[in-house]
Design a protein around this motif. Structure first.
Motif, PDB file in Angstrom:
ATOM      1  N   TYR A 133     -13.145  23.168 -36.434  1.00 14.91           N
ATOM      2  CA  TYR A 133     -13.779  24.421 -36.795  1.00 14.91           C
ATOM      3  C   TYR A 133     -12.805  25.284 -37.591  1.00 14.91           C
ATOM      4  O   TYR A 133     -11.597  25.269 -37.353  1.00 14.91           O
ATOM      5  CB  TYR A 133     -14.218  25.194 -35.550  1.00 14.91           C
ATOM      6  CG  TYR A 133     -15.439  24.617 -34.868  1.00 14.91           C
ATOM      7  CD1 TYR A 133     -15.321  23.593 -33.932  1.00 14.91           C
ATOM      8  CD2 TYR A 133     -16.712  25.101 -35.173  1.00 14.91           C
ATOM      9  CE1 TYR A 133     -16.445  23.064 -33.319  1.00 14.91           C
ATOM     10  CE2 TYR A 133     -17.839  24.577 -34.563  1.00 14.91           C
ATOM     11  CZ  TYR A 133     -17.694  23.562 -33.634  1.00 14.91           C
ATOM     12  OH  TYR A 133     -18.813  23.040 -33.036  1.00 14.91           O
ATOM     13  N   GLN A 176     -12.152  29.287 -38.739  1.00 12.91           N
ATOM     14  CA  GLN A 176     -12.539  30.654 -38.381  1.00 12.91           C
ATOM     15  C   GLN A 176     -11.772  31.655 -39.239  1.00 12.91           C
ATOM     16  O   GLN A 176     -10.534  31.696 -39.214  1.00 12.91           O
ATOM     17  CB  GLN A 176     -12.271  30.934 -36.900  1.00 12.91           C
ATOM     18  CG  GLN A 176     -12.747  32.314 -36.453  1.00 12.91           C
ATOM     19  CD  GLN A 176     -12.455  32.572 -34.989  1.00 12.91           C
ATOM     20  OE1 GLN A 176     -11.538  32.024 -34.401  1.00 12.91           O
ATOM     21  NE2 GLN A 176     -13.274  33.428 -34.375  1.00 12.91           N
ATOM     22  N   GLY A 224     -12.616  38.071 -38.090  1.00 19.04           N
ATOM     23  CA  GLY A 224     -13.856  38.815 -37.910  1.00 19.04           C
ATOM     24  C   GLY A 224     -15.113  37.981 -37.943  1.00 19.04           C
ATOM     25  O   GLY A 224     -16.225  38.526 -37.904  1.00 19.04           O
ATOM     26  N   LYS A 225     -14.974  36.665 -38.009  1.00 18.02           N
ATOM     27  CA  LYS A 225     -16.134  35.771 -38.081  1.00 18.02           C
ATOM     28  C   LYS A 225     -16.118  34.785 -36.921  1.00 18.02           C
ATOM     29  O   LYS A 225     -15.102  34.610 -36.257  1.00 18.02           O
ATOM     30  CB  LYS A 225     -16.128  34.987 -39.406  1.00 18.02           C
ATOM     31  CG  LYS A 225     -16.101  35.857 -40.641  1.00 18.02           C
ATOM     32  CD  LYS A 225     -17.386  36.623 -40.816  1.00 18.02           C
ATOM     33  CE  LYS A 225     -17.389  37.401 -42.124  1.00 18.02           C
ATOM     34  NZ  LYS A 225     -18.636  38.202 -42.276  1.00 18.02           N
ATOM     35  N   GLY A 226     -17.249  34.137 -36.699  1.00 17.77           N
ATOM     36  CA  GLY A 226     -17.310  33.100 -35.689  1.00 17.77           C
ATOM     37  C   GLY A 226     -16.794  31.774 -36.233  1.00 17.77           C
ATOM     38  O   GLY A 226     -16.771  31.564 -37.446  1.00 17.77           O
ATOM     39  N   PRO A 227     -16.355  30.884 -35.349  1.00 16.53           N
ATOM     40  CA  PRO A 227     -15.942  29.549 -35.805  1.00 16.53           C
ATOM     41  C   PRO A 227     -17.107  28.832 -36.480  1.00 16.53           C
ATOM     42  O   PRO A 227     -18.250  28.907 -36.020  1.00 16.53           O
ATOM     43  CB  PRO A 227     -15.545  28.845 -34.504  1.00 16.53           C
ATOM     44  CG  PRO A 227     -15.279  29.938 -33.527  1.00 16.53           C
ATOM     45  CD  PRO A 227     -16.215  31.041 -33.893  1.00 16.53           C
ATOM     46  N   LEU A 259     -18.284  25.021 -38.181  1.00 12.98           N
ATOM     47  CA  LEU A 259     -17.949  23.599 -38.268  1.00 12.98           C
ATOM     48  C   LEU A 259     -17.466  23.263 -39.662  1.00 12.98           C
ATOM     49  O   LEU A 259     -18.108  23.570 -40.661  1.00 12.98           O
ATOM     50  CB  LEU A 259     -19.162  22.745 -37.918  1.00 12.98           C
ATOM     51  CG  LEU A 259     -18.915  21.241 -38.004  1.00 12.98           C
ATOM     52  CD1 LEU A 259     -17.987  20.798 -36.879  1.00 12.98           C
ATOM     53  CD2 LEU A 259     -20.235  20.476 -37.934  1.00 12.98           C
ATOM     54  N   PHE A 273      -9.505  25.235 -35.363  1.00  9.34           N
ATOM     55  CA  PHE A 273      -9.585  24.744 -33.986  1.00  9.34           C
ATOM     56  C   PHE A 273     -10.067  23.305 -33.993  1.00  9.34           C
ATOM     57  O   PHE A 273     -11.055  22.975 -34.661  1.00  9.34           O
ATOM     58  CB  PHE A 273     -10.602  25.556 -33.164  1.00  9.34           C
ATOM     59  CG  PHE A 273     -10.193  26.965 -32.894  1.00  9.34           C
ATOM     60  CD1 PHE A 273     -10.622  28.007 -33.700  1.00  9.34           C
ATOM     61  CD2 PHE A 273      -9.393  27.272 -31.798  1.00  9.34           C
ATOM     62  CE1 PHE A 273     -10.260  29.321 -33.446  1.00  9.34           C
ATOM     63  CE2 PHE A 273      -9.021  28.581 -31.533  1.00  9.34           C
ATOM     64  CZ  PHE A 273      -9.453  29.606 -32.358  1.00  9.34           C
ATOM     65  N   ARG A 279      -3.064  28.879 -36.880  1.00 11.45           N
ATOM     66  CA  ARG A 279      -3.248  29.895 -37.919  1.00 11.45           C
ATOM     67  C   ARG A 279      -2.559  29.405 -39.184  1.00 11.45           C
ATOM     68  O   ARG A 279      -1.341  29.266 -39.232  1.00 11.45           O
ATOM     69  CB  ARG A 279      -2.661  31.220 -37.454  1.00 11.45           C
ATOM     70  CG  ARG A 279      -2.894  32.353 -38.448  1.00 11.45           C
ATOM     71  CD  ARG A 279      -2.462  33.676 -37.890  1.00 11.45           C
ATOM     72  NE  ARG A 279      -3.320  34.110 -36.804  1.00 11.45           N
ATOM     73  CZ  ARG A 279      -3.227  35.301 -36.217  1.00 11.45           C
ATOM     74  NH1 ARG A 279      -2.307  36.153 -36.600  1.00 11.45           N
ATOM     75  NH2 ARG A 279      -4.036  35.617 -35.240  1.00 11.45           N
TER      76      ARG A 279
END
Lengths: 112, 112
Positions: A36, A38, A41-44, A46, A89, A107
């Motif tokens: 994933y 990310q 400020g956003k969601g993970p 795919l 992730f 990161r």
């Protein structure tokens, strides 16, 4: 047995370079390994996923390499771009569980 | 399809207040999840659901509650907000076990 260990915690790469993020697992029942991406400020979201019947999967500049015997899989980002700067992730799951086991994240910063 | 949607995007709560984080999906997800993500950390599972009317605890359920009266909706309830619940909350879902999990955009919660 349920852990997925991800490394490195952070990574700095020059533009055009190759970014490599590694994950290791212990549960041999896992048969689905997604990555994933990310952004702050956003969601993970795919990025790419692999199942253990293949050793490599490529989508554009992103490649997953999978080593079943070593119980490891990795994400390679070729020709890394500043727009790839995000947290990545890895995760693992299988059809016999509701759980998705996530790594702790990497990161990535790509310098222009 | 809207995918997985969450409201609100951001909320400030005072200690002891309660609130409900909303999550809705239109992707026919049988399985739905609530995660929390603390700064620089991975995803921790709070609660999950395997179908309408069926929910169960994840790793960190204390201080939270859920319900799933319909397949589409999976709200998360905080009864007595505490500073330790300051976090970003993500709702996610997948159609079947061992399949791609899709995330909502997240709710940022600050408890003061």
């Amino acid at each position: 047995q349920q852990q997925v260990k991800q490394s490195p915690q952070s990574l700095i790469v020059q533009k055009g370079g190759i970014s490599i993020i590694n994950c290791a697992y212990e549960n041999t029942a896992f048969d689905y390994f997604p990555w994933y991406q990310q952004f702050p400020g956003k969601g993970p979201a795919l990025l790419i996923a692999i199942r253990p019947d293949v050793s490599e999967k490529k989508e554009g500049r992103f490649t997953i390499s999978f080593n079943k015997s070593a119980k490891q899989f990795s994400l390679h980002i070729m020709d890394s771009q500043p727009g790839d700067s995000a947290t990545y992730f890895c995760a693992a799951s299988h059809s016999g569980t509701y759980k998705y086991i996530f790594g702790t994240g990497t990161r990535l910063k790509v310098l222009a | 399809n809207a995918g997985v949607t969450q409201t609100p995007k951001f909320r400030i709560l005072k200690i002891g207040q309660s609130m409900t984080l909303q999550c809705t999906q239109d992707m026919n997800h049988n399985y739905m999840y609530w995660y929390r993500q603390d700064p620089g950390m991975g995803l921790k599972l709070i609660y999950y659901s395997v179908g309408a009317g069926i929910t169960d605890k994840g790793e960190v359920p204390n201080g939270y509650n859920v319900s799933r009266s319909t397949t589409e909706d999976f709200p998360l309830r905080l009864e007595l907000a505490a500073p330790s619940q300051t976090s970003v909350y993500f709702c996610a879902g997948n159609r079947g076990l061992g399949e791609t999990q899709y995330f909502g955009p997240g709710t940022r919660l600050l408890v003061l």
